[in-house]
Write an enzyme that holds these catalytic residues in place. Structure first.
Site, PDB file in Angstrom:
ATOM      1  N   TRP A 212       6.828  -0.817  -8.422  1.00  9.37           N
ATOM      2  CA  TRP A 212       7.985  -1.433  -7.514  1.00  9.37           C
ATOM      3  C   TRP A 212       9.254  -1.892  -8.457  1.00  9.37           C
ATOM      4  CZ3 TRP A 212      10.866  -6.002  -7.484  1.00  9.37           C
ATOM      5  CH2 TRP A 212      11.466  -6.023  -6.027  1.00  9.37           C
TER       6      TRP A 212
ATOM      7  N   ALA B 174      -3.530   1.770  12.513  1.00 10.32           N
ATOM      8  CA  ALA B 174      -5.157   1.598  12.122  1.00 10.32           C
ATOM      9  C   ALA B 174      -5.793   0.525  12.945  1.00 10.32           C
ATOM     10  CB  ALA B 174      -5.099   1.662  10.681  1.00 10.32           C
TER      11      ALA B 174
ATOM     12  N   PHE C  18      -3.629  -0.433   7.049  1.00 11.77           N
ATOM     13  CA  PHE C  18      -4.291  -1.633   6.817  1.00 11.77           C
ATOM     14  C   PHE C  18      -5.282  -1.425   5.805  1.00 11.77           C
ATOM     15  CE2 PHE C  18      -2.507  -2.211  11.357  1.00 11.77           C
ATOM     16  CZ  PHE C  18      -1.453  -2.784  10.951  1.00 11.77           C
TER      17      PHE C  18
ATOM     18  N   LYS D 220       0.912  -1.180   0.079  1.00 11.34           N
ATOM     19  CA  LYS D 220       0.012   0.032   0.030  1.00 11.34           C
ATOM     20  C   LYS D 220       0.866   1.223  -0.143  1.00 11.34           C
ATOM     21  CE  LYS D 220      -2.594   0.180   3.615  1.00 11.34           C
ATOM     22  NZ  LYS D 220      -1.447   1.032   4.436  1.00 11.34           N
TER      23      LYS D 220
ATOM     24  N   PHE E 195       3.355  -9.140  -9.995  1.00 10.69           N
ATOM     25  CA  PHE E 195       4.392  -9.982  -9.871  1.00 10.69           C
ATOM     26  C   PHE E 195       4.948 -10.794 -11.003  1.00 10.69           C
ATOM     27  CE2 PHE E 195       3.264  -8.798  -5.517  1.00 10.69           C
ATOM     28  CZ  PHE E 195       4.361  -8.945  -4.997  1.00 10.69           C
TER      29      PHE E 195
ATOM     30  N   ARG F  33       2.112   8.396   6.729  1.00 12.92           N
ATOM     31  CA  ARG F  33       2.550   8.201   8.166  1.00 12.92           C
ATOM     32  C   ARG F  33       4.045   7.849   8.552  1.00 12.92           C
ATOM     33  NH1 ARG F  33      -0.871   3.543  10.018  1.00 12.92           N
ATOM     34  NH2 ARG F  33      -0.360   2.882   7.961  1.00 12.92           N
TER      35      ARG F  33
ATOM     36  N   THR G  86       4.010   1.608  -0.851  1.00 10.31           N
ATOM     37  CA  THR G  86       4.794   1.402  -2.139  1.00 10.31           C
ATOM     38  C   THR G  86       3.884   1.934  -3.343  1.00 10.31           C
ATOM     39  OG1 THR G  86       5.706  -0.577  -1.560  1.00 10.31           O
ATOM     40  CG2 THR G  86       5.953   0.094  -3.580  1.00 10.31           C
TER      41      THR G  86
ATOM     42  N   LYS H  87       8.003  -6.307  10.469  1.00  9.54           N
ATOM     43  CA  LYS H  87       7.761  -5.699   9.127  1.00  9.54           C
ATOM     44  C   LYS H  87       9.317  -5.222   8.496  1.00  9.54           C
ATOM     45  CE  LYS H  87       4.881  -2.524   6.929  1.00  9.54           C
ATOM     46  NZ  LYS H  87       3.793  -1.400   7.181  1.00  9.54           N
TER      47      LYS H  87
END
Length: 558
Positions: free
Chosen positions: A411, A274, A302, A72, A383, A95, A74, A106
């Site tokens: 990406w 969140a 999220f 998200k 992907f 954020r 990204t 993470k």
């Protein structure tokens, strides 16, 4: 493909003063630099700007998160770069990462691949000190509270009814429930206490919802810290703590300006989670961006059931901000995970699991379009192992939702890879009117607000609570807090309160375990299921892979 940190460390950064001047028209005297590549922006300067009447706000949200990852942040970065790539004046608002996830599950949280904000290491590690300032302000109030009790307790605070907790920006389960003031009478009166993580602090929520330094101080003064023996509320201003708390936050409240890998501007400011908080960056940053550019891209934490709902029902309600379009981020492999596939098998073609898992995405899109009343684009992070058959099935299943499905490659290719997403968002804004609406009305009783979120957004059949919690909600209603919005704390991994229920579970029951009043932030927090406001580290935390070499180069940060 190099790692995210390797890409970031090879980036050619512009001095932040050059980015501010060239892309935003901000003069150097309005900047308060923290080194060459990050800066605070003067509130006086931002306040002097007039809103751009045609500025557009794009909200990026996502499907229910999975261990397979969705991307998200990204996508937010990639979309901002793509808008600039096609000639639009745009910036992003994100954020700030918490050190808890950075050293926990993470790793870094500044985007990924060729869609990142930089300097990546600084942003992930301390940044400009905002989180530290928030923790200090929170804990100053805690210290002044216990000090007041120690020195005679003039306010008559009942030590059994102290509600204010301490915070630390680290996942540390050992601090969830503790006893303070042990060691004899010189150390005060022993009582039960505990720590939350900084992103769950009410000070963080206040920080992100305040519109000015004056508003910040007013809200801090309204924080409820506990009750007297006759159950009268005690506030931070009763302890005369809010002035000193504001002093600790006076620099932090200024938004942080950085840049993307493509040297486009980004505000990164505030960082509530969140799942246990409201999950949006600061109102000051988003509102200021709307004065500086024509397109502002922001994210909410999220899935669209958590961050986006709170963005709508809390941030938009209190700030007057209104999104013009929403981007829902998904991946085919994450959809297969929601269809029941084991994480180790998500890279293999599985049309049956994909079809089943698409139900998760469908509910999020339905919520955005029908419960929030906003036009929607689905951005699929592509992907190499996504097969043509899977892509075709996804587009076929989503066709009737009137939400274009776009494959995005930011990406790997940066802004150019999200060009189609950017053009689709612009077209949607120009051709599709919004029908913006809240999930519940301000005048609805608190119980009905919680039920509306659970039944409309989570697909639940009902909500439940024991008699003690019901009595608390009733008292909050009677005490004049009934007009506040609700900020539901629950697992991010499911529409239900059970993180193991994938897909789009329906007719489940949401149990409210406890309820908290955030009087300064002006919302009520129903805590549901087993959600914790202080996470713990995983068995093998990301911290075990993070290091620094002899030259000071950070290693292993995602």
């Amino acid at each position: 493909m190099p790692s995210d940190i390797e890409i970031a460390q090879k980036a050619k950064l512009e001095r932040i003063s050059k980015v501010a001047a060239a892309k935003l028209g901000i003069p150097e005297e309005a900047l308060e630099p923290y080194g060459h590549y990050k800066s605070k922006v003067s509130l006086d300067y931002l306040d002097s700007l007039k809103p751009r009447p045609n500025a557009k706000l794009v909200l990026v949200t996502a499907m229910t998160p999975t261990p397979a990852g969705e991307g998200k942040t990204t996508t937010t970065v990639g979309l901002g770069d793509a808008l600039n790539y096609i000639g639009k004046k745009a910036m992003i608002c994100l954020r700030e990462p918490s050190l808890g996830p950075v050293f926990g599950m993470k790793g870094g949280a500044a985007g990924g691949g060729y869609a990142q904000v930089v300097p990546m290491e600084d942003i992930n590690l301390h940044f400009t000190g905002d989180f530290n300032a928030i923790a200090l302000a929170n804990n100053l109030l805690a210290a002044m509270l216990d000090n007041h009790i120690y020195h005679g307790n003039e306010l008559g605070i009942d030590v059994r009814r102290v509600t204010w907790r301490r915070v630390i920006d680290m996942n540390d389960r050992a601090l969830r429930d503790i006893v303070v003031s042990l060691g004899g009478s010189a150390n005060g009166y022993p009582r039960e206490d505990g720590f939350d993580i900084v992103p769950a602090s009410e000070v963080m929520a206040i920080f992100c919802l305040s519109t000015s330094l004056e508003d910040l101080k007013e809200r801090l003064g309204k924080i409820l810290v506990g009750y007297t023996r006759d159950q009268k509320p005690v506030l931070a201003r009763d302890l005369q703590a809010h002035g000193a708390m504001t002093v600790l936050l006076k620099d932090a409240i200024k938004p942080n300006l950085v840049q993307t890998l493509e040297n486009n501007p980004a505000f990164i400011h505030g960082g509530p989670f969140a799942n246990i908080a409201h999950g949006c960056n600061s109102v000051i940053a988003t509102s200021s961006a709307m004065k500086l550019v024509d397109y502002v891209v922001t994210e909410a934490g999220f899935g669209a059931d958590l961050g986006a709902e709170k963005f709508i029902d809390i941030k938009c309600r209190k700030s007057g901000l209104r999104p013009d379009a929403v981007v829902v981020v998904a991946t085919i492999r994450a959809l297969k995970y929601h269809g029941g596939v084991d994480l180790k098998e998500v890279n293999k073609e599985n049309l049956g699991a994909l079809e089943k898992g698409i139900a998760n995405l469908e509910r999020h899109v339905n919520n955005v379009r029908n419960h929030y009343g906003l036009p929607c684009v689905v951005s699929i992070n592509h992907f190499n192992f996504d097969t043509p058959a899977e892509i075709e099935l996804l587009r076929k299943k989503m066709a009737h939702h009137e939400a274009p499905v776009i494959l995005a490659r930011h990406w790997a290719n940066g802004g150019k890879g999200a060009e189609e997403v950017a053009r689709t968002v612009i077209k949607l804004i120009e051709t599709t009117p919004t029908n913006f609406k809240f999930v519940y009305q301000e005048s609805a009783p608190l119980w009905d607000k919680i039920k509306a979120v659970a039944t409309k957004i989570y697909g639940a059949a009902d909500i439940t609570a024991d008699s003690k919690v019901r009595a608390q909600i009733k008292k909050l209603q009677e005490d004049g807090y009934g007009h506040y919005p609700v900020c539901v704390a629950k697992t991010q991994y499911s529409f239900s309160t059970d993180p193991q229920l994938r897909g789009a579970p329906s007719d489940h029951v949401v149990n409210i375990r406890e309820v908290r009043l955030s009087a300064g932030a002006e919302f009520i927090v129903p805590v549901c299921g087993d959600i914790m406001t202080m996470p713990g580290l995983s068995k093998v935390p990301a911290a075990t892979k993070i290091d620094v070499d002899a030259e000071g180069k950070v290693l292993g940060l995602f």
